[in-house]
Design a protein around this motif. Sequence first.
Motif, PDB file in Angstrom:
ATOM      1  N   ALA A   1       3.598   3.031   3.952  1.00 24.32           N
ATOM      2  CA  ALA A   1       3.340   1.640   4.314  1.00 24.32           C
ATOM      3  C   ALA A   1       2.365   0.970   3.347  1.00 24.32           C
ATOM      4  O   ALA A   1       1.592   1.637   2.654  1.00 24.32           O
ATOM      5  N   LEU A   2       2.430  -0.342   3.349  1.00 24.76           N
ATOM      6  CA  LEU A   2       1.434  -1.180   2.687  1.00 24.76           C
ATOM      7  C   LEU A   2       0.480  -1.661   3.776  1.00 24.76           C
ATOM      8  O   LEU A   2       0.910  -2.016   4.871  1.00 24.76           O
ATOM      9  N   ARG A   3      -0.797  -1.679   3.464  1.00 29.85           N
ATOM     10  CA  ARG A   3      -1.819  -2.072   4.455  1.00 29.85           C
ATOM     11  C   ARG A   3      -2.373  -3.438   4.069  1.00 29.85           C
ATOM     12  O   ARG A   3      -2.943  -3.587   2.981  1.00 29.85           O
ATOM     13  N   PRO A   4      -2.216  -4.437   4.933  1.00 29.90           N
ATOM     14  CA  PRO A   4      -2.813  -5.740   4.628  1.00 29.90           C
ATOM     15  C   PRO A   4      -4.336  -5.633   4.562  1.00 29.90           C
ATOM     16  O   PRO A   4      -4.942  -4.816   5.264  1.00 29.90           O
ATOM     17  N   PRO A   5      -4.960  -6.477   3.751  1.00 25.89           N
ATOM     18  CA  PRO A   5      -6.426  -6.464   3.680  1.00 25.89           C
ATOM     19  C   PRO A   5      -7.035  -7.051   4.961  1.00 25.89           C
ATOM     20  O   PRO A   5      -6.329  -7.683   5.763  1.00 25.89           O
TER      21      PRO A   5
ATOM     22  N   ALA B   1      -0.760  -6.362  -3.243  1.00 25.87           N
ATOM     23  CA  ALA B   1      -0.766  -4.944  -2.868  1.00 25.87           C
ATOM     24  C   ALA B   1      -0.863  -4.100  -4.134  1.00 25.87           C
ATOM     25  O   ALA B   1      -0.001  -4.186  -5.003  1.00 25.87           O
ATOM     26  N   ASP B   2      -1.910  -3.310  -4.219  1.00 22.83           N
ATOM     27  CA  ASP B   2      -2.095  -2.444  -5.383  1.00 22.83           C
ATOM     28  C   ASP B   2      -2.058  -0.966  -5.001  1.00 22.83           C
ATOM     29  O   ASP B   2      -2.409  -0.102  -5.795  1.00 22.83           O
TER      30      ASP B   2
ATOM     31  N   ALA C   1       4.095  -1.584 -10.105  1.00 17.40           N
ATOM     32  CA  ALA C   1       3.049  -2.529 -10.485  1.00 17.40           C
ATOM     33  C   ALA C   1       2.544  -3.207  -9.215  1.00 17.40           C
ATOM     34  O   ALA C   1       3.263  -3.277  -8.207  1.00 17.40           O
ATOM     35  N   PRO C   2       1.312  -3.709  -9.232  1.00 18.68           N
ATOM     36  CA  PRO C   2       0.842  -4.458  -8.059  1.00 18.68           C
ATOM     37  C   PRO C   2       1.854  -5.558  -7.712  1.00 18.68           C
ATOM     38  O   PRO C   2       2.474  -6.137  -8.600  1.00 18.68           O
TER      39      PRO C   2
END
Length: 179
Positions: free
Chosen positions: A8-12, A152-153, A65-66
């Motif tokens: 998953a990607l985690r939102p800030p 997202a990095d 890449a981000p």
Amino acid sequence: MNPRLFLALRPPPEVREGLLAIMGGVAGARWQDDAQLHLTLRYLGEVDIDVAEDLVDAFVHLRFAPLDIALTGTGCFERKGITHTLWAGVFPSPQLLALQSRAERCCIRAGLPPETRKYAPHVTLARLNATSGPVAPFCARTMGQSLGAWRADSYILYESHLHPGGSQYELVRVYRATE
């Protein structure tokens, strides 16, 4: 016991705070908490421990890449006419779809069966059941809102632990973007 995993990607924090601020107004909804907010790239499910270890290593080589992520309004998933999930939509950018596709290929190479559902990027906001209240007022209030954006990095491999109050997620490994 075999681990239950997902990528998953985690939102800030500021994006998660915005999502938490819109949650409410649906009786009986089980709203996600801050620790549960994520954008799934690939649900791996319960996997053999040896396969899990192979995947941890294989994802190191998944280069990306981000990428820019934009949350775009809300909606719901239904099954047999009953709404079971409220979500924040994600603009399906070519970069996001490419990362998800590479993650899928990595899983297949490790021996997991291909995902049969079409990828629908979203952040789950609430789980519902047949006794939950109407969702139309929530959707009418939130469907057109811009709900945040971020660059997202990294993506994360999580282990999911099922509990009566909802799933709890344990970070297994963070994978950083390569520029």
